[in-house]
Scaffold this active site. Structure first.
Site, PDB file in Angstrom:
ATOM      1  N   LYS A  92       0.863  -1.182   0.000  1.00 21.09           N
ATOM      2  CA  LYS A  92       0.000   0.000   0.000  1.00 21.09           C
ATOM      3  C   LYS A  92       0.896   1.227   0.000  1.00 21.09           C
ATOM      4  O   LYS A  92       1.805   1.333   0.824  1.00 21.09           O
ATOM      5  CB  LYS A  92      -0.896   0.039   1.233  1.00 21.09           C
ATOM      6  CG  LYS A  92      -1.894   1.210   1.191  1.00 21.09           C
ATOM      7  CD  LYS A  92      -3.023   0.931   0.230  1.00 21.09           C
ATOM      8  CE  LYS A  92      -3.959   2.106   0.041  1.00 21.09           C
ATOM      9  NZ  LYS A  92      -3.427   3.073  -0.973  1.00 21.09           N
ATOM     10  N   GLN A 113       7.114   3.799   4.004  1.00 18.86           N
ATOM     11  CA  GLN A 113       5.700   3.395   3.995  1.00 18.86           C
ATOM     12  C   GLN A 113       5.462   2.134   4.829  1.00 18.86           C
ATOM     13  O   GLN A 113       4.390   1.973   5.444  1.00 18.86           O
ATOM     14  CB  GLN A 113       5.253   3.139   2.549  1.00 18.86           C
ATOM     15  CG  GLN A 113       3.745   3.244   2.341  1.00 18.86           C
ATOM     16  CD  GLN A 113       3.268   4.677   2.249  1.00 18.86           C
ATOM     17  OE1 GLN A 113       3.886   5.510   1.587  1.00 18.86           O
ATOM     18  NE2 GLN A 113       2.182   4.973   2.922  1.00 18.86           N
ATOM     19  N   LYS A 116       5.172   3.347   8.393  1.00 16.16           N
ATOM     20  CA  LYS A 116       4.035   4.263   8.476  1.00 16.16           C
ATOM     21  C   LYS A 116       2.718   3.486   8.488  1.00 16.16           C
ATOM     22  O   LYS A 116       1.859   3.702   9.338  1.00 16.16           O
ATOM     23  CB  LYS A 116       4.064   5.223   7.282  1.00 16.16           C
ATOM     24  CG  LYS A 116       2.907   6.188   7.230  1.00 16.16           C
ATOM     25  CD  LYS A 116       2.828   6.991   5.942  1.00 16.16           C
ATOM     26  CE  LYS A 116       4.090   7.556   5.455  1.00 16.16           C
ATOM     27  NZ  LYS A 116       3.896   8.476   4.298  1.00 16.16           N
ATOM     28  N   LYS A 128       5.425   1.543  -2.983  1.00 14.27           N
ATOM     29  CA  LYS A 128       5.392   2.893  -3.589  1.00 14.27           C
ATOM     30  C   LYS A 128       5.707   2.756  -5.066  1.00 14.27           C
ATOM     31  O   LYS A 128       6.329   1.786  -5.507  1.00 14.27           O
ATOM     32  CB  LYS A 128       6.444   3.790  -2.928  1.00 14.27           C
ATOM     33  CG  LYS A 128       6.099   5.275  -2.980  1.00 14.27           C
ATOM     34  CD  LYS A 128       5.123   5.665  -1.883  1.00 14.27           C
ATOM     35  CE  LYS A 128       4.844   7.165  -1.878  1.00 14.27           C
ATOM     36  NZ  LYS A 128       4.158   7.587  -0.643  1.00 14.27           N
ATOM     37  N   GLY A 167      -2.401   8.327  -4.403  1.00 13.65           N
ATOM     38  CA  GLY A 167      -1.739   9.532  -4.872  1.00 13.65           C
ATOM     39  C   GLY A 167      -0.503   9.886  -4.075  1.00 13.65           C
ATOM     40  O   GLY A 167      -0.212   9.307  -3.032  1.00 13.65           O
ATOM     41  N   ASP A 168       0.248  10.816  -4.608  1.00 13.42           N
ATOM     42  CA  ASP A 168       1.417  11.428  -3.970  1.00 13.42           C
ATOM     43  C   ASP A 168       1.705  12.690  -4.793  1.00 13.42           C
ATOM     44  O   ASP A 168       0.777  13.256  -5.365  1.00 13.42           O
ATOM     45  CB  ASP A 168       2.600  10.441  -3.920  1.00 13.42           C
ATOM     46  CG  ASP A 168       3.692  10.899  -2.951  1.00 13.42           C
ATOM     47  OD1 ASP A 168       3.612  10.566  -1.751  1.00 13.42           O
ATOM     48  OD2 ASP A 168       4.634  11.589  -3.392  1.00 13.42           O
ATOM     49  N   THR A 211      -4.474  13.743   4.820  1.00 11.76           N
ATOM     50  CA  THR A 211      -3.083  13.892   5.219  1.00 11.76           C
ATOM     51  C   THR A 211      -2.877  15.190   5.978  1.00 11.76           C
ATOM     52  O   THR A 211      -2.264  15.218   7.042  1.00 11.76           O
ATOM     53  CB  THR A 211      -2.157  13.838   3.999  1.00 11.76           C
ATOM     54  OG1 THR A 211      -2.498  12.724   3.191  1.00 11.76           O
ATOM     55  CG2 THR A 211      -0.707  13.743   4.430  1.00 11.76           C
ATOM     56  N   ASN A 243      -1.949  19.187  -2.121  1.00 14.59           N
ATOM     57  CA  ASN A 243      -2.986  18.517  -1.319  1.00 14.59           C
ATOM     58  C   ASN A 243      -2.679  18.582   0.168  1.00 14.59           C
ATOM     59  O   ASN A 243      -3.536  18.980   0.970  1.00 14.59           O
ATOM     60  CB  ASN A 243      -3.088  17.056  -1.764  1.00 14.59           C
ATOM     61  CG  ASN A 243      -3.990  16.254  -0.857  1.00 14.59           C
ATOM     62  OD1 ASN A 243      -3.507  15.544   0.040  1.00 14.59           O
ATOM     63  ND2 ASN A 243      -5.285  16.380  -1.027  1.00 14.59           N
ATOM     64  N   SER A 380      -6.863   6.047   3.399  1.00 13.10           N
ATOM     65  CA  SER A 380      -6.852   5.099   2.273  1.00 13.10           C
ATOM     66  C   SER A 380      -7.252   3.709   2.756  1.00 13.10           C
ATOM     67  O   SER A 380      -8.021   2.990   2.111  1.00 13.10           O
ATOM     68  CB  SER A 380      -5.469   5.046   1.635  1.00 13.10           C
ATOM     69  OG  SER A 380      -5.307   6.069   0.675  1.00 13.10           O
TER      70      SER A 380
HETATM   71  N1  LIG Z   1      -0.923  12.873  -1.039  1.00  8.73           N
HETATM   72  C1  LIG Z   1      -0.833  12.103   0.037  1.00  8.73           C
HETATM   73  O1  LIG Z   1      -1.765  11.332   0.358  1.00  8.73           O
HETATM   74  C2  LIG Z   1       0.393  12.156   0.884  1.00  8.73           C
HETATM   75  C3  LIG Z   1       1.510  12.911   0.520  1.00  8.73           C
HETATM   76  N2  LIG Z   1       2.601  12.926   1.333  1.00  8.73           N
HETATM   77  C4  LIG Z   1       3.794  13.714   0.996  1.00  8.73           C
HETATM   78  O2  LIG Z   1       3.469  15.103   1.107  1.00  8.73           O
HETATM   79  C5  LIG Z   1       4.270  15.878   0.219  1.00  8.73           C
HETATM   80  C6  LIG Z   1       3.356  16.695  -0.703  1.00  8.73           C
HETATM   81  O3  LIG Z   1       2.556  15.800  -1.406  1.00  8.73           O
HETATM   82  P1  LIG Z   1       1.137  16.266  -2.052  1.00  8.73           P
HETATM   83  O4  LIG Z   1       0.634  17.468  -1.349  1.00  8.73           O
HETATM   84  O5  LIG Z   1       0.287  15.062  -2.155  1.00  8.73           O
HETATM   85  O6  LIG Z   1       1.607  16.661  -3.531  1.00  8.73           O
HETATM   86  P2  LIG Z   1       1.063  17.819  -4.486  1.00  8.73           P
HETATM   87  O7  LIG Z   1       1.589  17.496  -5.825  1.00  8.73           O
HETATM   88  O8  LIG Z   1      -0.377  18.031  -4.295  1.00  8.73           O
HETATM   89  O9  LIG Z   1       1.814  19.119  -3.921  1.00  8.73           O
HETATM   90  C7  LIG Z   1       3.208  19.135  -3.826  1.00  8.73           C
HETATM   91  C8  LIG Z   1       3.616  20.543  -3.417  1.00  8.73           C
HETATM   92  O10 LIG Z   1       5.017  20.548  -3.121  1.00  8.73           O
HETATM   93  C9  LIG Z   1       5.680  21.348  -4.087  1.00  8.73           C
HETATM   94  N3  LIG Z   1       6.896  20.656  -4.529  1.00  8.73           N
HETATM   95  C10 LIG Z   1       6.966  19.449  -5.111  1.00  8.73           C
HETATM   96  N4  LIG Z   1       8.258  19.145  -5.384  1.00  8.73           N
HETATM   97  C11 LIG Z   1       8.991  20.204  -4.960  1.00  8.73           C
HETATM   98  C12 LIG Z   1      10.383  20.495  -4.969  1.00  8.73           C
HETATM   99  N5  LIG Z   1      11.266  19.621  -5.468  1.00  8.73           N
HETATM  100  N6  LIG Z   1      10.775  21.691  -4.459  1.00  8.73           N
HETATM  101  C13 LIG Z   1       9.869  22.561  -3.946  1.00  8.73           C
HETATM  102  N7  LIG Z   1       8.528  22.334  -3.895  1.00  8.73           N
HETATM  103  C14 LIG Z   1       8.116  21.169  -4.406  1.00  8.73           C
HETATM  104  C15 LIG Z   1       4.731  21.497  -5.251  1.00  8.73           C
HETATM  105  O11 LIG Z   1       5.028  22.683  -5.981  1.00  8.73           O
HETATM  106  P3  LIG Z   1       4.896  22.646  -7.611  1.00  8.73           P
HETATM  107  O12 LIG Z   1       3.429  22.645  -7.885  1.00  8.73           O
HETATM  108  O13 LIG Z   1       5.598  23.896  -8.063  1.00  8.73           O
HETATM  109  O14 LIG Z   1       5.592  21.393  -8.065  1.00  8.73           O
HETATM  110  C16 LIG Z   1       3.389  21.553  -4.538  1.00  8.73           C
HETATM  111  O15 LIG Z   1       3.147  22.821  -3.991  1.00  8.73           O
HETATM  112  C17 LIG Z   1       5.155  14.855  -0.516  1.00  8.73           C
HETATM  113  O16 LIG Z   1       6.372  14.713   0.186  1.00  8.73           O
HETATM  114  C18 LIG Z   1       4.361  13.559  -0.396  1.00  8.73           C
HETATM  115  O17 LIG Z   1       5.197  12.424  -0.523  1.00  8.73           O
HETATM  116  C19 LIG Z   1       2.642  12.241   2.534  1.00  8.73           C
HETATM  117  C20 LIG Z   1       1.570  11.490   2.926  1.00  8.73           C
HETATM  118  C21 LIG Z   1       0.392  11.373   2.124  1.00  8.73           C
HETATM  119  N1  LIG Z   2       1.369   9.189  -0.573  1.00  5.99           N
HETATM  120  C1  LIG Z   2       0.976   8.646   0.483  1.00  5.99           C
HETATM  121  C2  LIG Z   2      -0.422   8.081   0.603  1.00  5.99           C
HETATM  122  C3  LIG Z   2      -0.372   6.631   0.276  1.00  5.99           C
HETATM  123  C4  LIG Z   2      -1.747   5.957   0.231  1.00  5.99           C
HETATM  124  O1  LIG Z   2      -2.768   6.619   0.517  1.00  5.99           O
HETATM  125  O2  LIG Z   2      -1.758   4.763  -0.100  1.00  5.99           O
HETATM  126  C5  LIG Z   2       1.938   8.487   1.616  1.00  5.99           C
HETATM  127  O3  LIG Z   2       1.551   7.927   2.680  1.00  5.99           O
HETATM  128  O4  LIG Z   2       3.102   8.942   1.465  1.00  5.99           O
END
Ligand SMILES: NC(=O)C1=CN([C@@H]2O[C@H](COP(=O)(O)OP(=O)(O)OC[C@H]3O[C@@H](n4cnc5c(N)ncnc54)[C@H](OP(=O)(O)O)[C@@H]3O)[C@@H](O)[C@H]2O)C=CC1
Ligand SMILES: N=C(CCC(=O)O)C(=O)O
Length: 448
Positions: A92, A113, A116, A128, A167-168, A211, A243, A380
């Site tokens: 997952k 993961q 987590k 992943k 997603g991520d 998240t 997100n 999830s």
């Molecule tokens: N979605 C989920 O369910 C989960 C996500 N996460 C983690 O949270 C973080 C954000 O994910 P999420 O919000 O889903 O992703 P999104 O794509 O929705 O948002 C990512 C954000 O981070 C910025 N970003 C991405 N890469 C970089 C970089 N190299 N330098 C600076 N800014 C950057 C993006 O800017 P720009 O638009 O300019 O690229 C955007 O504002 C990640 O580390 C992800 O692994 C953790 C747990 C769960």
């Molecule tokens: N991107 C995620 C969410 C993974 C999931 O919901 O299966 C994370 O935990 O980093």
């Protein structure tokens, strides 16, 4: 520092075998440092070769993704799915579409993961995946064709009882919808094979918010237990504007905080009066714009090129919600100098080892990503439960379960930290608590 002979021996093997994967080595090094008192107390783990096995993925799938752009030009990307560990449940974990994606980045994410998902107490193993595909500047039609090409290969390896992606970074509702449709078309199977689905086809209420909300529930509980404090009246710096960042901002504001920043990969905005979230949502969710637009629309707000400067903004609490290694030692020192007392991680591995050392040396409350951002995968898991029941819970039902799961993660992390002689250490406690359940399952299931 690694002192335990077993831990040192296995880490040396990882360094030798995966020296070209710095993010993976960074993730393993942090966890292994925490696990030293655990393996000393549990000699059965060395006897069963648990550490040697947990750092080696059960399966690595790497594949070509060929698709055509709107000009009819053939494009080729790389796809990955790393099925890391299935001791406590089906693989997952998310899918990341970003030009920086490579095997080492996906391995660090997949390794994190495992622990987590264990911390959520739900039956989910660790995995992943993703691709070096960059959705930025692509049309919806190009994103759809890429997702269809990606899933055409990935669908051979996943299923609701095998491996459930989500997603991520750069994989949101649009991408999950296209991926789900292609899977259904090829496998002729309507199932909960992905999470983060649209509500019309099996998605869970509160998954979009999970998240970010979960990060704030975790932080609020850690503040209550460790500092007899809360978000109320605090100034909060948040990075990112995707997100996780958007819904962390929403919940922090609801809990009485003033969030003063948002960022993207071009720069950050500082709004001393507090971020107007409706404007951020309009920019990011409404028309996929740049955060710079916020300062053009909000009087008094400042825009600064570059992302690192966000950590120089004075705050009480910092919630990094963008990407790995966004806070280095220098930025951590700036946070401390400007009054920050709490860092809880929404992004995966956003703090470098040097930054973590600064937090620890200055007595900050530090909530590590694998614990603090587990709300997304937790909901999830709840989406998978609802799909199995073939019914949907209300937003409040899911949100209440999420809050309870996050508070439970704080409690279990602190209990493990105390058990292994590091009372109050949320990082060691999370690593230990997440590891023990997986390790015991690996011992029980035999050498495989
Ligand atoms: N979605 C989920 O369910 C989960 C996500 N996460 C983690 O949270 C973080 C954000 O994910 P999420 O919000 O889903 O992703 P999104 O794509 O929705 O948002 C990512 C954000 O981070 C910025 N970003 C991405 N890469 C970089 C970089 N190299 N330098 C600076 N800014 C950057 C993006 O800017 P720009 O638009 O300019 O690229 C955007 O504002 C990640 O580390 C992800 O692994 C953790 C747990 C769960
Ligand atoms: N991107 C995620 C969410 C993974 C999931 O919901 O299966 C994370 O935990 O980093």
């Amino acid at each position: 520092m690694l002192t335990n002979e077993y831990v040192k021996r296995v880490y040396a093997q990882v360094e030798k075998r995966d020296g070209d994967q710095p993010e993976f080595l960074q993730a393993v090094s942090e966890v292994f440092e925490s696990l030293q008192p655990v393996v000393e107390k549990h000699p059965e783990y060395e006897k069963a070769g648990v550490l040697e096995r947990i750092v080696e993925p059960e399966r690595v799938v790497k594949f070509r993704v060929a698709w055509t752009d709107d000009e009819g030009k053939v494009q080729v990307n790389r796809g990955y799915r790393i099925q890391f560990n299935s001791a406590i449940g089906p693989y997952k974990g998310g899918l990341r579409f970003h030009p920086t994606v490579n095997e080492g980045v996906i391995k660090f994410l997949g390794f994190e993961q495992i622990l987590k998902n264990s911390l959520t107490t739900l039956p989910m193993g660790g995995g992943k995946g993703g691709s070096d595909f960059d959705p930025k500047g692509k049309s919806d039609a190009e994103v759809m064709r890429f997702c269809q090409a990606f899933m055409t290969e990935l669908c051979r390896h996943i299923g609701q009882f095998t491996d459930v992606p989500a997603g991520d970074i750069n994989v949101g509702a649009r991408e999950i919808g296209y991926l789900f449709g292609q899977y259904k078309r090829i496998r002729d199977e309507y199932s909960g094979v992905l999470t983060g689905k649209g509500l019309e086809f099996g998605g869970s209420l509160a998954r979009t918010e999970a998240t970010g909300y979960g990060l704030c529930y975790y932080t609020q509980e850690a503040l209550r237990v460790l500092k007899n404090d809360s978000f109320e009246g605090k100034t909060v710096v948040i990075s990112g504007s995707g997100n996780v960042a958007i819904f962390a901002t929403e919940k922090a504001q609801a809990l009485g905080a003033k969030v003063v920043t948002a960022s993207d990969s071009n720069g950050y905005v500082y709004d001393p009066d507090g971020i107007k979230l409706d404007i951020v949502k309009d920019i990011k969710l409404g028309h996929r714009g740049r955060i710079k637009e916020y300062a053009e629309r909000v009087p008094g707000a400042e825009y600064h090129e570059g992302c690192k400067g966000v950590w120089t903004v004075p705050c009480d609490i910092a919630l990094p919600c963008a990407t790995q290694n966004e806070i280095d030692g220098e930025s951590a020192k700036a946070l401390v100098a400007n009054g920050c007392k709490v860092v809880c991680e929404g992004a995966n591995m956003p703090s470098t080892p040097e930054a973590i050392t600064v937090y620890q040396e200055n007595g900050l409350l530090y909530g590590p990503a694998k614990a603090a951002n587990a709300g997304g995968v937790a909901v999830s898991g709840l989406e998978m439960s609802q799909n199995s029941y073939r019914l949907s819970w209300t937003f409040e039902e899911v949100d209440n379960k999420l809050k309870s799961i996050m508070e439970n993660i704080v409690a279990n992390s602190l209990a493990a930290a105390k058990e292994y002689g590091h009372e109050g250490d949320l990082m060691l406690g999370a690593n230990a608590a997440g590891f023990v359940k997986v390790a015991n399952a690996m011992v029980a299931q035999g050498v495989l």
